[in-house]
Design a protein around this motif. Structure first.
Motif, PDB file in Angstrom:
ATOM      1  N   SER A 154     -13.018  -7.446   0.069  1.00 54.54           N
ATOM      2  CA  SER A 154     -13.315  -6.507  -1.015  1.00 54.54           C
ATOM      3  C   SER A 154     -13.623  -5.114  -0.479  1.00 54.54           C
ATOM      4  N   PHE A 155     -14.258  -5.055   0.685  1.00 56.79           N
ATOM      5  CA  PHE A 155     -14.551  -3.751   1.294  1.00 56.79           C
ATOM      6  C   PHE A 155     -13.264  -2.988   1.591  1.00 56.79           C
ATOM      7  N   PHE A 156     -12.308  -3.671   2.225  1.00 57.11           N
ATOM      8  CA  PHE A 156     -11.040  -3.015   2.543  1.00 57.11           C
ATOM      9  C   PHE A 156     -10.300  -2.602   1.273  1.00 57.11           C
ATOM     10  N   TYR A 157     -10.326  -3.484   0.273  1.00 60.14           N
ATOM     11  CA  TYR A 157      -9.612  -3.152  -0.952  1.00 60.14           C
ATOM     12  C   TYR A 157     -10.286  -2.008  -1.688  1.00 60.14           C
ATOM     13  N   PHE A 158     -11.615  -1.967  -1.673  1.00 63.69           N
ATOM     14  CA  PHE A 158     -12.294  -0.865  -2.361  1.00 63.69           C
ATOM     15  C   PHE A 158     -12.052   0.461  -1.640  1.00 63.69           C
ATOM     16  N   MET A 159     -11.898   0.434  -0.319  1.00 61.03           N
ATOM     17  CA  MET A 159     -11.543   1.661   0.408  1.00 61.03           C
ATOM     18  C   MET A 159     -10.176   2.173  -0.057  1.00 61.03           C
ATOM     19  N   TRP A 160      -9.258   1.243  -0.343  1.00 58.39           N
ATOM     20  CA  TRP A 160      -7.955   1.626  -0.899  1.00 58.39           C
ATOM     21  C   TRP A 160      -8.128   2.253  -2.274  1.00 58.39           C
ATOM     22  N   LEU A 161      -8.996   1.674  -3.099  1.00 63.12           N
ATOM     23  CA  LEU A 161      -9.251   2.241  -4.416  1.00 63.12           C
ATOM     24  C   LEU A 161      -9.926   3.604  -4.309  1.00 63.12           C
ATOM     25  N   LEU A 162     -10.809   3.770  -3.333  1.00 61.57           N
ATOM     26  CA  LEU A 162     -11.461   5.064  -3.118  1.00 61.57           C
ATOM     27  C   LEU A 162     -10.415   6.135  -2.771  1.00 61.57           C
ATOM     28  N   PHE A 163      -9.468   5.768  -1.910  1.00 62.14           N
ATOM     29  CA  PHE A 163      -8.376   6.702  -1.591  1.00 62.14           C
ATOM     30  C   PHE A 163      -7.543   6.996  -2.829  1.00 62.14           C
ATOM     31  N   THR A 164      -7.304   5.983  -3.649  1.00 66.41           N
ATOM     32  CA  THR A 164      -6.529   6.168  -4.879  1.00 66.41           C
ATOM     33  C   THR A 164      -7.204   7.176  -5.805  1.00 66.41           C
ATOM     34  N   LEU A 192       3.311   4.212   0.151  1.00 67.64           N
ATOM     35  CA  LEU A 192       2.361   3.766   1.170  1.00 67.64           C
ATOM     36  C   LEU A 192       2.255   2.245   1.223  1.00 67.64           C
ATOM     37  N   ALA A 193       2.173   1.617   0.044  1.00 64.86           N
ATOM     38  CA  ALA A 193       2.039   0.156  -0.003  1.00 64.86           C
ATOM     39  C   ALA A 193       3.291  -0.537   0.537  1.00 64.86           C
ATOM     40  N   LEU A 194       4.470  -0.067   0.128  1.00 64.90           N
ATOM     41  CA  LEU A 194       5.713  -0.684   0.594  1.00 64.90           C
ATOM     42  C   LEU A 194       5.938  -0.451   2.081  1.00 64.90           C
ATOM     43  N   ALA A 195       5.700   0.765   2.537  1.00 64.29           N
ATOM     44  CA  ALA A 195       5.909   1.088   3.956  1.00 64.29           C
ATOM     45  C   ALA A 195       4.957   0.285   4.841  1.00 64.29           C
ATOM     46  N   SER A 196       3.732   0.065   4.368  1.00 59.70           N
ATOM     47  CA  SER A 196       2.760  -0.679   5.166  1.00 59.70           C
ATOM     48  C   SER A 196       3.126  -2.149   5.288  1.00 59.70           C
ATOM     49  N   LYS A 200       4.494  -2.313   9.799  1.00 62.54           N
ATOM     50  CA  LYS A 200       3.054  -2.531   9.949  1.00 62.54           C
ATOM     51  C   LYS A 200       2.460  -1.739  11.106  1.00 62.54           C
ATOM     52  N   GLU A 201       3.128  -1.734  12.239  1.00 63.59           N
ATOM     53  CA  GLU A 201       2.553  -1.085  13.426  1.00 63.59           C
ATOM     54  C   GLU A 201       2.345   0.411  13.241  1.00 63.59           C
ATOM     55  N   PRO A 202       3.368   1.185  12.858  1.00 61.66           N
ATOM     56  CA  PRO A 202       3.126   2.633  12.691  1.00 61.66           C
ATOM     57  C   PRO A 202       2.260   2.969  11.488  1.00 61.66           C
ATOM     58  N   MET A 203       2.225   2.090  10.478  1.00 62.62           N
ATOM     59  CA  MET A 203       1.464   2.391   9.270  1.00 62.62           C
ATOM     60  C   MET A 203      -0.010   2.012   9.373  1.00 62.62           C
ATOM     61  N   MET A 204      -0.426   1.522  10.548  1.00 62.52           N
ATOM     62  CA  MET A 204      -1.846   1.213  10.728  1.00 62.52           C
ATOM     63  C   MET A 204      -2.718   2.456  10.637  1.00 62.52           C
ATOM     64  N   TRP A 205      -2.112   3.622  10.850  1.00 62.33           N
ATOM     65  CA  TRP A 205      -2.860   4.881  10.781  1.00 62.33           C
ATOM     66  C   TRP A 205      -2.809   5.480   9.378  1.00 62.33           C
ATOM     67  N   TYR A 209      -2.368   0.586   4.865  1.00 58.02           N
ATOM     68  CA  TYR A 209      -2.592  -0.636   5.636  1.00 58.02           C
ATOM     69  C   TYR A 209      -3.854  -1.364   5.203  1.00 58.02           C
ATOM     70  N   LEU A 210      -4.711  -0.708   4.410  1.00 57.87           N
ATOM     71  CA  LEU A 210      -5.919  -1.364   3.907  1.00 57.87           C
ATOM     72  C   LEU A 210      -5.577  -2.573   3.042  1.00 57.87           C
ATOM     73  N   LEU A 211      -4.448  -2.517   2.332  1.00 57.71           N
ATOM     74  CA  LEU A 211      -4.019  -3.656   1.518  1.00 57.71           C
ATOM     75  C   LEU A 211      -3.712  -4.860   2.395  1.00 57.71           C
ATOM     76  N   GLU A 212      -3.072  -4.612   3.533  1.00 58.34           N
ATOM     77  CA  GLU A 212      -2.785  -5.694   4.472  1.00 58.34           C
ATOM     78  C   GLU A 212      -4.069  -6.245   5.072  1.00 58.34           C
ATOM     79  N   LEU A 213      -5.012  -5.358   5.382  1.00 62.92           N
ATOM     80  CA  LEU A 213      -6.290  -5.793   5.947  1.00 62.92           C
ATOM     81  C   LEU A 213      -7.080  -6.654   4.960  1.00 62.92           C
ATOM     82  N   SER A 214      -7.053  -6.284   3.677  1.00 66.49           N
ATOM     83  CA  SER A 214      -7.786  -7.072   2.676  1.00 66.49           C
ATOM     84  C   SER A 214      -7.208  -8.477   2.562  1.00 66.49           C
ATOM     85  N   SER A 215      -5.874  -8.593   2.682  1.00 62.26           N
ATOM     86  CA  SER A 215      -5.236  -9.910   2.633  1.00 62.26           C
ATOM     87  C   SER A 215      -5.529 -10.708   3.898  1.00 62.26           C
ATOM     88  N   LEU A 216      -5.518 -10.046   5.052  1.00 57.04           N
ATOM     89  CA  LEU A 216      -5.810 -10.738   6.311  1.00 57.04           C
ATOM     90  C   LEU A 216      -7.258 -11.205   6.360  1.00 57.04           C
TER      91      LEU A 216
END
Length: 256
Positions: A154-164, A192-196, A200-205, A209-216
């Protein structure tokens, strides 16, 4: 700033954003666990399978169901967030409300940050309501999920929402039309979501990539690129806020 914040909260209440936005997230949160659990029955009832056909669908794990719920939030939920906040500044600029507010002894930073904080609070409450609804049915129909996994995801996903929220308000500052701000925001967020998910590797920056982190995180997998994505998100949000406040100070912004 406190007065402006109260004004934003009151406007959100009068436009029923405190009602319909959490309800949308709750509906999304309930829909995914129920669909995952009753998918076999739904297909048998409406799938038009031949008589006697056996269609075996393994029941997904609780962590997978929550990850799929976050996916629903990323698609429909983000659209709802953009819809709710697209006119926060562009709408007041075109209606002339911004002229009346900024003509008074009000700081531009306070004007923007009041909207930013109110938007984040609205999104946080909506996400929390949706996640709570999803977890209730996941615990009811599936296995319990580790509480630490839920918090980290939830922390990672909320960071994505904060950016949104920050991106939408930034574009609402620069673009005169609310629809243009919404369209530009959705295009950037989708890219951003599709490219990540593909690179995955270049989009970590990137914040995507927060969406991927929330799933992981919810599936207890290795969180590669954790700090890269968090640092880039914080830096980008700071730059967007500073840029928005700087642009608000220009005379032509108030004059439209």
């Amino acid at each position: 700033m406190s007065v402006l914040f109260k004004k934003e909260m009151l406007e959100m209440a009068r436009s029923y954003k405190w009602v319909w936005m959490p309800l949308v997230f709750i509906a999304l949160g309930i829909m995914q666990p129920l669909t995952s659990y009753y998918l076999r029955d739904i297909l048998e009832e409406f799938g038009g399978l031949p008589e006697g056909a056996v269609f075996e669908i393994p029941l997904p794990g609780a962590d997978q169901v929550f990850a799929e719920t976050l996916g629903q939030f990323s698609q429909i939920g983000v659209f709802v967030v953009v819809l709710a906040l697209m006119g926060a500044l562009a709408g007041e600029r075109s209606s002339g409300t911004a002229v009346m507010v900024l003509a008074k002894p009000v700081s531009h930073a306070g004007y923007f940050l009041a909207k930013w904080i109110a938007g984040i609070l609205l999104v946080f409450v909506s996400y929390a309501a949706g996640a709570a609804a999803a977890l209730y049915y996941i615990f009811l129909l599936f296995d319990p999920i580790n509480f630490q996994q839920i918090l980290l995801s939830s922390f990672f996903y909320f960071m994505w929402l904060l950016f949104t929220v920050t991106l939408v308000l930034f574009l609402s500052t620069f673009l005169k039309k609310s629809a243009a701000a919404a369209g530009a925001s959705l295009v950037i967020l989708i890219i951003l979501a599709l490219a990540s998910s593909i690179f995955k590797e270049p989009m970590m920056w990137t914040p995507g990539y927060l969406l991927e982190l929330s799933s992981l995180a919810i599936q207890e997998e290795t969180l590669d690129g954790l700090w890269k994505s968090l640092i880039s998100t914080i830096i980008l949000c700071t730059l967007l806020i500073v840029g928005s406040i700087g642009y608000l100070k220009r005379r032509e912004w108030v004059q439209g």
